[in-house]
Motif scaffolding. Structure first.
Motif, PDB file in Angstrom:
ATOM      1  N   ASN A  65      49.248  30.353  41.227  1.00 46.56           N
ATOM      2  CA  ASN A  65      48.949  29.565  42.481  1.00 46.56           C
ATOM      3  C   ASN A  65      47.438  30.109  42.844  1.00 46.56           C
ATOM      4  N   GLY A  66      46.313  29.460  41.997  1.00 46.61           N
ATOM      5  CA  GLY A  66      44.902  30.278  42.126  1.00 46.61           C
ATOM      6  C   GLY A  66      44.808  30.999  40.714  1.00 46.61           C
ATOM      7  N   VAL A  67      43.877  31.634  40.864  1.00 49.94           N
ATOM      8  CA  VAL A  67      43.409  32.439  39.433  1.00 49.94           C
ATOM      9  C   VAL A  67      43.676  33.937  39.948  1.00 49.94           C
ATOM     10  N   MET A  68      44.314  34.666  38.971  1.00 50.25           N
ATOM     11  CA  MET A  68      44.738  35.986  39.265  1.00 50.25           C
ATOM     12  C   MET A  68      43.374  36.878  38.686  1.00 50.25           C
ATOM     13  N   ILE A  69      43.015  38.134  39.355  1.00 47.64           N
ATOM     14  CA  ILE A  69      41.995  38.681  39.014  1.00 47.64           C
ATOM     15  C   ILE A  69      42.437  39.604  38.253  1.00 47.64           C
ATOM     16  N   VAL A  70      42.012  40.021  37.017  1.00 52.15           N
ATOM     17  CA  VAL A  70      42.525  41.020  35.946  1.00 52.15           C
ATOM     18  C   VAL A  70      41.609  42.166  35.669  1.00 52.15           C
ATOM     19  N   GLY A  71      40.123  41.905  35.947  1.00 52.58           N
ATOM     20  CA  GLY A  71      39.338  42.913  35.863  1.00 52.58           C
ATOM     21  C   GLY A  71      37.892  42.368  36.378  1.00 52.58           C
ATOM     22  N   PHE A  72      36.786  43.299  36.103  1.00 48.77           N
ATOM     23  CA  PHE A  72      35.640  43.022  36.265  1.00 48.77           C
ATOM     24  C   PHE A  72      34.612  43.310  35.371  1.00 48.77           C
ATOM     25  N   LEU A  94      42.653  34.622  43.794  1.00 49.64           N
ATOM     26  CA  LEU A  94      41.815  33.852  44.305  1.00 49.64           C
ATOM     27  C   LEU A  94      42.213  32.512  44.426  1.00 49.64           C
ATOM     28  N   LYS A  95      42.052  31.947  45.574  1.00 46.63           N
ATOM     29  CA  LYS A  95      42.741  30.590  46.012  1.00 46.63           C
ATOM     30  C   LYS A  95      41.684  29.589  45.990  1.00 46.63           C
ATOM     31  N   LYS A  96      40.622  29.889  46.843  1.00 40.98           N
ATOM     32  CA  LYS A  96      39.827  29.032  47.453  1.00 40.98           C
ATOM     33  C   LYS A  96      38.396  29.518  47.442  1.00 40.98           C
ATOM     34  N   ILE A  97      37.327  28.694  47.250  1.00 43.47           N
ATOM     35  CA  ILE A  97      36.036  29.025  47.630  1.00 43.47           C
ATOM     36  C   ILE A  97      35.435  28.270  48.667  1.00 43.47           C
ATOM     37  N   VAL A 120      40.766  26.435  43.840  1.00 45.07           N
ATOM     38  CA  VAL A 120      40.652  26.736  42.347  1.00 45.07           C
ATOM     39  C   VAL A 120      41.886  27.159  41.779  1.00 45.07           C
ATOM     40  N   SER A 121      42.188  26.371  40.473  1.00 46.74           N
ATOM     41  CA  SER A 121      43.349  26.781  39.660  1.00 46.74           C
ATOM     42  C   SER A 121      43.350  27.245  38.224  1.00 46.74           C
TER      43      SER A 121
END
Length: 350
Positions: A46-53, A77-80, A85-86
């Motif tokens: 439900n959005g995009v998952m942050i997995v690294g930088f 991260l769900k919205k900007i 964002v999906s």
């Protein structure tokens, strides 16, 4: 056709993602088809998952826009600027649109089931494309085993534990999910200190068997498009109450090759004990010599394999003991029904 050959990648970390549901279940009034089928599982976040930088123009990762703004691995991260964002493609497109007239943008993220808003100043790469310095993922795939199927509705339960991201170890906050047909192509045998796993082949073009509506610490739950014929059981079995489960001999259903369900001997060592995640479960041990020779005991991909005792459906395998792969934990089917969110099943049981 894209073919995936995967060793079970679903993390076995037990994380509470959905609250427990109150209400007693009279399991002896419920009859379900035992599972045992191997399934491919695909969950979209439900959005995009942050997995690294990653750095863009900076000399260190700590100086990237995302790091400086306080984002963390495992955040979703769900919205900007209020725009959803999906996927990773969504992220790039929306970021480009929203930075045309804005130096600072607002991100809506979810962390530990809490929604937060964070301001960030994107940087630009050498091509002038705005960047946050993030690696993201929007789906997780793996394999597991069906625990039960409701013969009246096609609703099912599987795994007996939460699906978590393989890198972040965080429970996947899913937007939607599917289960697909899969074939077991091989076995990586487990040894003490190193759990084994099923090696599965499934394709994104394979038949979709059904949908997933819930991902919780008690397993995944959803609905099948069609109820499959069972190779070993022609009729549904009564679900055992916790008080009916006995310490002693039982049987487990699982697939070791292709999609053929087989029956194996196990022992329920403790009928009621604390399992990982603080939930009440059972301690079990594999006693079938054929299974031990082939797999070493319980392996990844067996999660959800149903347990039969005295002609009743009693539980599902959830975990292996790393130091002793012949032993592990199981969850009762009674508890899975309670936590399934399937109202029709709960009405049957009330």
């Amino acid at each position: 056709m894209k073919i995936n050959k995967v060793l079970m990648i679903l993390s076995i970390n037990m994380l509470l993602l959905f609250p427990s549901m109150d209400g007693s279940i009279h399991a002896s009034s419920v009859k379900l088809i035992p599972g045992g089928q191997s399934i491919g599982i695909s969950l979209e976040t439900n959005g995009v998952m942050i997995v690294g930088f990653h750095s863009v123009n900076e000399t260190s990762i700590e100086d990237t826009p995302a790091s400086k703004a306080g984002l963390e691995v495992g955040d979703t991260l769900k919205k900007i600027n209020g725009v959803s964002v999906s996927t990773a493609a969504d992220l790039s497109q929306v970021l480009s649109q929203q930075t045309k007239n804005n130096k600072t943008i607002q991100l809506e993220i979810e962390r530990d089931e809490k929604v937060m808003k964070i301001s960030v100043n994107p940087t630009f790469n050498e091509d002038g494309i705005p960047q946050l310095g993030l690696y993201v993922r929007h789906h997780t795939q793996g394999i597991g085993t069906v625990s039960y199927i409701d013969p009246q509705t096609g609703q099912f339960g599987a795994l007996g534990h939460v699906v978590a991201d393989a890198e972040t170890k965080r429970a996947v906050n899913m937007r939607k999910g599917t289960v697909m047909q899969t074939h077991i192509d091989g076995i990586q045998k487990g040894i003490s200190g190193k759990p084994g796993g099923k090696i599965a082949i499934f394709s994104t073009n394979d038949a979709i068997l059904g949908s997933v509506s819930r991902n919780s610490q008690y397993g995944i739950f959803g609905k099948l498009q069609e109820i499959p014929a069972h190779e070993l059981f022609k009729s549904p079995l009564t679900v055992a109450k916790q008080s009916e489960i006995q310490e002693g001999k039982a049987e487990m259903l699982t697939v070791l090759r292709d999609n053929t369900i087989e029956k194996f001997s196990i022992e329920i060592v403790r009928s009621k004990t604390q399992a990982p995640g603080g939930i009440t479960g059972m301690l079990v041990r594999i006693t079938d010599e054929k299974l031990i020779e082939k797999t070493g005991g319980i392996i990844q991909g067996m999660s959800g394999s149903p347990i039969i005792q005295n002609g009743k459906l009693v539980g599902a395998i959830t975990h292996v003991l790393v130091h002793d792969p012949t032993s592990g934990y199981a969850l009762t089917i009674e508890e899975m029904i309670k936590q399934s969110g399937h109202n029709t099943l709960q009405k049957q049981a009330s």
